[in-house]
Write a protein that holds these residues in place. Structure first.
Motif, short mmCIF file in Angstrom:
data_model
loop_
_atom_site.label_atom_id
_atom_site.label_comp_id
_atom_site.label_asym_id
_atom_site.label_seq_id
_atom_site.Cartn_x
_atom_site.Cartn_y
_atom_site.Cartn_z
N LYS A 10 0.86 -1.20 0.00
CA LYS A 10 0.00 0.00 0.00
C LYS A 10 0.89 1.24 0.00
N MET A 11 1.92 1.23 0.84
CA MET A 11 2.81 2.39 0.94
C MET A 11 3.55 2.62 -0.39
N SER A 13 2.70 1.58 -3.34
CA SER A 13 1.76 1.97 -4.40
C SER A 13 1.36 3.44 -4.24
N ASP A 14 1.27 3.92 -3.00
CA ASP A 14 0.94 5.34 -2.79
C ASP A 14 2.04 6.24 -3.37
N LYS A 17 1.48 6.23 -7.08
CA LYS A 17 0.28 7.02 -7.41
C LYS A 17 0.58 8.52 -7.34
N ALA A 18 1.36 8.90 -6.33
CA ALA A 18 1.71 10.33 -6.20
C ALA A 18 2.50 10.79 -7.42
N THR A 58 -9.44 4.46 -8.62
CA THR A 58 -8.01 4.78 -8.55
C THR A 58 -7.60 5.68 -9.70
N LYS A 61 -8.80 9.18 -9.07
CA LYS A 61 -8.03 9.84 -8.00
C LYS A 61 -6.76 10.48 -8.53
N PRO A 266 -2.55 -3.65 -4.20
CA PRO A 266 -2.36 -2.24 -4.55
C PRO A 266 -1.25 -2.02 -5.58
N ALA A 270 -1.19 0.08 -9.11
CA ALA A 270 -0.16 1.11 -9.35
C ALA A 270 0.55 0.83 -10.68
#
Ligand code: NAD
Length: 286
Positions: A10-11, A13-14, A17-18, A58, A61, A266, A270
């Motif tokens: 999750k981290m 993939s964040d 995503k950023a 996703t 977002k 996740p 991504a």
């Protein structure tokens, strides 16, 4: 729980995503056309609807347009081929997904193969898979790519390591095994016909499980200090999401492990976002 052992998909993939969000914002600032993913859903399979909903949320977002075209189960193969042909030629669409599974009367392979390589964001067409095998990477299928990105982020050494992959599907096991071979790992692939599975799992420095059966991997059949990547998405007897690995049971014995949810899942999304941007840049001369 020993959090230092958790491979946090999750981290990671964040972070991806950023990065994608920043790139899409740059595209918008330049008043260029926004990247577009189009998903075709046939019928109303519940799991498919959930996967599609997640992809759409996703994408939106991070600023990518995601259109979902739904068609009834009764659609013919010829009609579906015709729709894909139109999307292949639509210059406002960068990426196409035909959500699997398809109804029995439709040949899935034929449908997937009809997506132009320029828009095959899942990377399931033969040319992309062939290139992958040869080590010529352009776009990679989402789940294998997500797993490789995760291993890279955590600086997990692959060269010379014995990686055992359980599962030989065309979308996970087979492409992943090839990526790992190309990364100089020693790779063993196990599947439903493998005799004495535990003989192999006990030898794995890195064990990657993509079967779809809860708790098929327990602490008795893994090597001390193994790294475990759990690809499975299942529901346990309480209808809670779980992977293929008996997580609580193996945790004390492993070096690192991906949780379910929050591990490979996740990362697959991504990787999809990165793939959409890749196709967008490939198909546009901005
Ligand atoms: P699949 O059904 O196409 O393949 C499953 C594989 O497991 C087959 O190769 C089969 O030979 C093997 N297998 C079955 N029983 C076995 C056994 N007893 N011992 C050893 N091998 C066995 O499935 P798939 O599409 O590759 O997906 C596998 C799992 O991963 C599913 O739970 C799926 O939901 C999940 N998945 C997760 C993601 C994600 O993003 N996390 C992406 C794709 C698939």
């Amino acid at each position: 729980m020993d959090k230092t052992k958790i491979i946090d998909g999750k981290m990671v993939s964040d972070l991806i995503k950023a990065k994608v969000t920043t790139e899409v914002n740059e595209i918008k600032k330049k008043n260029h056309r926004v990247p577009n993913l189009t998903i075709i859903q046939i019928g109303d399979n519940k799991a498919s609807s959930t996967y599609i909903k997640n992809k759409k949320i996703t994408c939106e977002k991070v600023g990518i347009i995601c259109n979902v075209l739904t068609h009834p189960e009764t659609i013919t193969e010829a009609e579906l081929l015709n729709i894909i042909n139109q999307l292949n030629h639509d210059s406002t669409i960068d990426a196409i997904i035909v959500q699997l599974p398809l109804p029995r009367h439709i040949n899935s392979e034929k449908i997937i193969n009809s997506i132009t390589i320029k828009k095959d964001v899942d990377g399931f067409t033969p040319k992309i898979l062939g290139n992958l095998m040869l080590g010529h990477y352009q776009l990679l299928p989402g789940t294998p790519k997500g797993i490789m990105l995760l291993l890279k982020h955590y600086q997990i050494e692959l060269a010379g390591q014995h990686v055992v992959v359980i599962g030989r599907s065309n979308i996970v096991g087979k492409p992943l095994a090839n990526l790992l071979i190309n990364a100089s790992a020693t790779v063993t692939v196990c599947h439903s016909q493998t005799k004495n599975l535990s003989f192999f799992t006990k030898q794995a420095d890195i064990l990657i499980v993509a079967v779809g059966q809860p708790k098929i991997i327990t602490s008795e059949i893994i090597k001390e200090n193994a790294i475990i990547i759990d690809v499975g998405i299942n529901r346990d007897q309480d209808n809670k999401l779980c992977g293929d690995v008996d997580f609580e049971n193996v945790l004390p014995k492993v070096k690192m492990i991906t949780p379910v949810p929050g591990g490979v899942g996740p990362m697959t999304i991504a990787a999809l976002l990165e793939n959409i941007l890749y196709l967008y840049y490939q198909n546009n001369n901005f």
